[in-house]
Design an enzyme around this catalytic site. Sequence first.
Site, PDB file in Angstrom:
ATOM      1  N   ASP A   8     -18.791  -2.608   6.787  1.00 26.37           N
ATOM      2  CA  ASP A   8     -20.167  -2.495   6.276  1.00 26.37           C
ATOM      3  C   ASP A   8     -21.171  -2.149   7.373  1.00 26.37           C
ATOM      4  O   ASP A   8     -22.338  -2.554   7.306  1.00 26.37           O
ATOM      5  CB  ASP A   8     -20.603  -3.793   5.565  1.00 26.37           C
ATOM      6  CG  ASP A   8     -19.709  -4.116   4.377  1.00 26.37           C
ATOM      7  OD1 ASP A   8     -19.173  -3.167   3.776  1.00 26.37           O
ATOM      8  OD2 ASP A   8     -19.559  -5.300   4.057  1.00 26.37           O
ATOM      9  N   ALA A   9     -20.730  -1.433   8.384  1.00 22.43           N
ATOM     10  CA  ALA A   9     -21.629  -1.139   9.501  1.00 22.43           C
ATOM     11  C   ALA A   9     -21.752   0.347   9.786  1.00 22.43           C
ATOM     12  O   ALA A   9     -22.417   0.749  10.731  1.00 22.43           O
ATOM     13  CB  ALA A   9     -21.148  -1.869  10.756  1.00 22.43           C
TER      14      ALA A   9
END
Lengths: 284, 284, 284, 284
Positions: free
Chosen positions: A228-229
Site C-alpha cells: 500500500d505504498a
Amino acid sequence: MENTSQAVILVKCPDQRGIVARLASAIHDTGGNILDAAQHTSESTNTFLQRIHVSWTDKNVTQESFQLALNPLIESLQLDLQIKWGEEMQNVAIFVSKEDHCLHDLLLLQRDGALHCSISLVISNHLDLQDVAAKFNIPFHHIPIDDACAAEEEQLKRLKENNINLVVLARYMRIVSPKIISSYEERIINIHHSFLPAFAGGKPYHQAHEKGVKLIGATAHYATVELDAGPIIEQGVIRVSHKDAIPNLVHKGRDIERTVLARAVRWHLEDRIIVHANRAIIFE
Amino acid sequence: MENTSQAVILVKCPDQRGIVARLASAIHDTGGNILDAAQHTSESTNTFLQRIHVSWTDKNVTQESFQLALNPLIESLQLDLQIKWGEEMQNVAIFVSKEDHCLHDLLLLQRDGALHCSISLVISNHLDLQDVAAKFNIPFHHIPIDDACAAEEEQLKRLKENNINLVVLARYMRIVSPKIISSYEERIINIHHSFLPAFAGGKPYHQAHEKGVKLIGATAHYATVELDAGPIIEQGVIRVSHKDAIPNLVHKGRDIERTVLARAVRWHLEDRIIVHANRAIIFE
Amino acid sequence: MENTSQAVILVKCPDQRGIVARLASAIHDTGGNILDAAQHTSESTNTFLQRIHVSWTDKNVTQESFQLALNPLIESLQLDLQIKWGEEMQNVAIFVSKEDHCLHDLLLLQRDGALHCSISLVISNHLDLQDVAAKFNIPFHHIPIDDACAAEEEQLKRLKENNINLVVLARYMRIVSPKIISSYEERIINIHHSFLPAFAGGKPYHQAHEKGVKLIGATAHYATVELDAGPIIEQGVIRVSHKDAIPNLVHKGRDIERTVLARAVRWHLEDRIIVHANRAIIFE
Amino acid sequence: MENTSQAVILVKCPDQRGIVARLASAIHDTGGNILDAAQHTSESTNTFLQRIHVSWTDKNVTQESFQLALNPLIESLQLDLQIKWGEEMQNVAIFVSKEDHCLHDLLLLQRDGALHCSISLVISNHLDLQDVAAKFNIPFHHIPIDDACAAEEEQLKRLKENNINLVVLARYMRIVSPKIISSYEERIINIHHSFLPAFAGGKPYHQAHEKGVKLIGATAHYATVELDAGPIIEQGVIRVSHKDAIPNLVHKGRDIERTVLARAVRWHLEDRIIVHANRAIIFE
C-alpha cells in the site's frame, strides 16, 4: 499502413532549455500533427516530463522510421522515451477474490468502449466470481493460494501466455508476490479501500470506524513490494457519520472504490501517467 | 423569567427500553416543547446518546425547577445529563500564531451572527496578528513561549479571568500544555491541516506533497494530550495535482482549514456534539 | 407473532406543543421501544413531520392493536400517519430503455442486501436489456410504445398483477402516462441526468456542454405529471472541463446517475422520505 | 532588460496541421524557453486554442522584437494572439454592495500574494464597506445609483483614471450598465449565488429553497449584457438539506461564493482563460 496512425509519446529527461520546441519540430518533420501536449517540470529533481499525442496521415511513417527520426534527439537531450502506438490494444488481467463491484464496473466499462483494452482473463483465489466472468465470456482461472509458490508460478504462467500488459487488482485480498510485482513494474494497479496513507494494511473500514473519521476514501496506486505504498494514481472520498456502522461504510465505500479504480485504469490505458520519484504524474 | 426560554439537553446513558418516551414525558410535564430531537445508540458500548432542543413559554420553569423535575429519571436511567440554557452566551478565546485566515473567518462569522458566542480574547505567541484583533476590537494578549511554564501560567490566568468556555486553536503552531488541555477537556478545538490520521505532526503539506496524494484535507478535533489524536469533529478535502507545489497546497488548504474549523466551532457552540468512546457524535 | 417486530412511523400534522412527548408515550404504552426518531417543522406551512423507528419484543402487539392504540392521538393531533411494518417487503418494478448502468447497479445492490426489496420485474420499450434481466432471473416485459394507449394498459396490468409498491425509472427514456403517475403518486422515482432545475427535458448533457458548465449533475425525484418537476430526493455533481466532449460527459454522468438513483431508492425503501409542499424531506 | 522576462501567450486560430511545432520553433528562435503549454481544439468550430508560458534569459528580447518575430506566423496561421508580459501588473477594481465576505477574501488573498495584481479601488452603491476598504488602505468610492446615468459616468471615470484592467463584481447587487460591460468585455467577472443556469436573476437562495434542491452553488462568469448568461469560469456546490432555512443557505453559500470567485479571479490574472464560442476554456 493505410489510414491515420496515432501515438502517445511519454518523455522524461533532465530539464533544459528548448526541449519542447526541439521535440515538436522533430515530430513535425515526420509529418506528425500534435493533437495534444502537456508537460510538467519537477523542480526537486530538475526533470522534464511530457505527454505528446501525435497523429500522422502520411502513409510513409512507420514505427521504425519515427524511432529513427527521434534518435538524434534522444541522445542529445538524454530522453527517456516511451512511444505507445494507437494500434496496439493492451491485454488486461483482473485479479479478484469475492467482491464483485469493481470487477463488474470494469467489465461494463470495457464493453461500453470506455476502457480501450482487451480483458483477457480473470484470476481469483476463490470460485465465487466465476459466474460473473462467464456472463461476459472472459476466461476465469481459479488459482488457490494454499501453496504460495505454486500459485505464483501459475499466475505468472497465465499472465505470460496471455501477453498481459496490465494487471488490475480489483479487490484481490491477497498479497501479490514480489516476483510478479517486479515483472510488472508500474503495470499492476491496486485499489485500496482507504484514503492512503491513512489506514494502510488490513480492514481499513474497521480502522476508519474506530478512529471516527468523517470521510472515508479509496486509493488506486501502482503496486510495489512495500504494501500500500506505491505511487498514488487517484483518490476519492465520501462523507460518513456516526450513523454509519461498518457494513454501511463498506457499502458507501464501494462506489468510491470502483470509480477511483476505473479512472486509474483508464488513465493508464490512455498512457496519461508518468511515474517519477515515486509519484504518479497524471496528464488528464 | 418573562419570555420563551430554551435549552439543549445532551444525554448519555446505558441503552435500555423506554428512554425516549420517559424523557419526552418528563420534559412535557414541565411545560417544555421539544423543538428538535436526535438520538444515536452506540452498539459497541451499549450506550444511548440524545440531543433534545426544548422551549418553554411557561413562566414558572426555572433552571432549578427543571433540574428537580428530571432528578428521578437521572437516577433510574443513570443519565449523564448536560443542560445548556439558551440564555448563557459562551466566551471564546482564540489562539493564533502568524497565519490569519482562520482568525479572520471566525471574527467575521461571529460578527455576522453565524457563531453565537462572545469572542473574549485572542492569544498569540507572536505579535503579527495584533492588528487583526484590534480591527475587531478584541483584546490581544502576546504570550511568548520562551519560558514554557510562565506561558502556561499566563495563558491559564487569561482564560480564567475571562471565564472562557471554549478555546479555539486557529492555526496556533505550538503545543498547548497538558495542564490546560486537562482543564478544558472537550472544550479546546484544534484545526490540523491534514486529513487525520494521515500526516499528523509537523509540516503536513510537505508530507502530503512528498507522498503524492491527490486530495489534501483538514481536520478539526478536540485537543487531547496525545498530539493530533483527539476526537474528530469535522473533516474536509480539496483536490490537488502534481502541478501544485507546496505553496499552492498551502493556499488551497486555507479554504478547507477555515471552513472545517468554522463548522466545528459552530457545532460546539450549538451543543451539537457528544463525545463518546473517543469519537465525536455530531447531531447536525 | 413470535420475535421482534419493527415499524417505521411517518407523521404529518399541524405543529403544536407536545406532539413528540404524546406520541412517544403512546408508543411506549404499547411496549414499543423507539430505536430512532427524527423530526422537522416546516415554518412556512406550520407543519410538524416526524419519522419514528420502533421495535417491539412484546408478542401481543399486532398491526391492529397498535393502530387502535394510536387512534385517539390521530384524532386529537390531526395526525396524518403512515405505518410501515418491517415484515412487509416492497415489490419494485424497474423501467429501462437501452442504457443499463442504473439497472445493473440496482440489481447488484439488491442482491447484496443493500436494497431491502423484491425486484419483481423489468419493463422496457426495447429488447436490449433482456439479457441483463435474465442474468439476474428477473422477469422482463417488452412493452413497445408505438401504441401509447395499449402500452399504458399493459404497463398498468403488469404493475397491478405484481402488486408493485415502487416504480423506478432507471433511464427510461419515455414519458410515463399521467394515469400511471397518478396511480403511483410518490411511488415513482425517476433519475434525470442533470442538476435540476437546470437542463430539464431532453438531451441534458448536450445542453450542459452548450452552456459550458463546470459541473454536471444528476437528480432523483418523484415523478409528477409535470416533466422533471417533482419533489427532489437526491442530487449529485461531478467536475467536468472543456476537455470533456459530449460522450465523455455521458460517461462521467453515469457514475453520478447510478449512485444518486440508488441512494434515492434506498431512502424510499427505508421509509426515510416524507413529501410535504412539493419538497422531499429526507430523514437520513 | 536585465533579468529573466516572462510572458503568457494566448493563441486562437483555425485548426490546421503543424501549429504547435511552428509556434514552438518561432518562440525557440527568439531564445524563449517554454515553461508550460496546454492546448485545446474545439471540434465544433474547428478552432485551435493554446496557452504558452515562456521565459527568456536572453537580454536582447523585447516586447517589440518578439512581436516582430511572430508576425510571419500570425499571418500564415491566421493567429489571434494575446501576449501578456509578466512585468505588467494588472489593476483591479472591486464593486460591492453590503456583503463583505468576497471582498475580504480578495483583499486577504492579494495581500498574501495569492492574487498577483494591484487592487486599485473599491466602488460601492452603499457606505457599509467603507471601513473594510480603509483597513486595507484601498481607496473607496461611494457611487449611489439613484441617478443611473450619473452613476455610470462616475464609475467609468473611476475605472479609466485608474487604468483598470479587471472589474470584479464581488456581490455587487446592481446591474452594471451595458456601456461599461462593452467597454470591459471579458474583463468583468461576476459571482452569482447559484449553480447557473439554475436560478438566474434575483434571490437565488429563495428560489433554491422553494425548489427543494439538495445542493446549492455559486458561479463565477464574465458579465455580458444578458443577465447571468456570460461565459462560465468556475462553479462550486455545497450540500444542503431541509434543515437549512434560507438564512442558513445564505451562510453556507458564502463559503462557496468566495472560493469560486477567488479561483476565477486568479485564473484571469494568470491569463489561464480563453473565451471561445461563449465558453470559457480554462488552462488550469
